[in-house]
Design an enzyme around this catalytic site. Sequence first.
Site, PDB file in Angstrom:
ATOM      1  N   SER A  98       0.947  -1.253   0.162  1.00 57.78           N
ATOM      2  CA  SER A  98      -0.029   0.020  -0.137  1.00 57.78           C
ATOM      3  C   SER A  98       1.120   1.324  -0.052  1.00 57.78           C
ATOM      4  CB  SER A  98      -0.925   0.054   1.253  1.00 57.78           C
ATOM      5  OG  SER A  98      -1.320   1.216   1.395  1.00 57.78           O
ATOM      6  N   TYR A 138      -1.330  -1.179  10.391  1.00 56.62           N
ATOM      7  CA  TYR A 138      -1.338  -1.423   9.136  1.00 56.62           C
ATOM      8  C   TYR A 138      -0.248  -0.544   8.229  1.00 56.62           C
ATOM      9  CZ  TYR A 138      -3.536  -1.494   4.337  1.00 56.62           C
ATOM     10  OH  TYR A 138      -3.664  -1.471   2.932  1.00 56.62           O
TER      11      TYR A 138
END
Length: 254
Positions: free
Chosen positions: A133, A146
């Site tokens: 990401s 995350y």
Amino acid sequence: MTGASSGIGDAVARRLAAEGTHLVVVARDQDRLDALAAELRDRHTVEVEVLAADLATEAGRAAVEVRLDDRHRPVDLLVNNAGFGTTGDLVDLDVDAEDQQVQVNVLAVLRLTHAALPGMVMRGRGAVVNVASLAGLYPTPGTATYGATKAFVCSLTDAVHEELRGTGVTATSVLPGFTRTEFQERANWRPQGYLPDAVWMTPDEVAAAALDGAAAGRARVVPGVAYKVLNGVTSPLPAGARRNLLGLTRRLGL
Ligand SMILES: NC(=O)c1ccc[n+]([C@@H]2O[C@H](COP(=O)([O-])OP(=O)(O)OC[C@H]3O[C@@H](n4cnc5c(N)ncnc54)[C@H](OP(=O)(O)O)[C@@H]3O)[C@@H](O)[C@H]2O)c1
């Protein structure tokens, strides 16, 4: 291909099947995988094996590792895509969910990559695609674990990409920005009105960029022109400036 039951993984599976690639689809939701497999077999005359596994568990990861290690049914492309996030300050979050995030986003990526590589290197061909990401490039207050898991994926994949030079095997990380999938709802993240439609990518746009990047043997893929520009503008900033900027956006509730 992990995380094939939804979102980006579903889109990657559809693209691969349309190219005539046989698939092993992995996720927890057996019903969704069975439905996808039936549709793809019907439409594209490909073999689709369903392997339901919870990658947050040792048993689930082991089942996929065993499949990857099966030299009689070689896997030439591993897509580590399964993943999820949580929203909130770390101090307020349930540590077990953070732990599971590390198991799925980090440990499964490490173990499945490790299980797939020996056969690929022996055959002199193959590719590993790890869906990270853009959050892996910065500290991400409000979703700290995350971002940290995705930083691991970026770093691991970059290093392995270099280790694999000359083997015929490649490792590629994919760094999507906002993509419309079930991810946000599962992360309990409610996008505010300030996010214009233009920032959202479709799962298929991300899937196409990921597969093109892997086919070209690239180390990193940032899907979408806008996100390439954003990445180009913010990358040269010193680490402290990026941390402060992200901290400010969190304090402003953005
Ligand atoms: N959407 C975004 O804005 C965005 C941006 C950057 C990166 N990403 C990354 O893209 C990847 C795909 O996410 P998505 O956006 O497509 O979200 P999604 O629609 O929620 O899909 C996530 C997939 O991961 C699987 N999964 C989750 N936990 C699992 C577990 N414990 N074991 C096995 N499979 C598991 C889910 O299947 P089951 O529930 O059936 O297990 C599902 O197939 C993730 O790695 C995510 O971090 C997403």
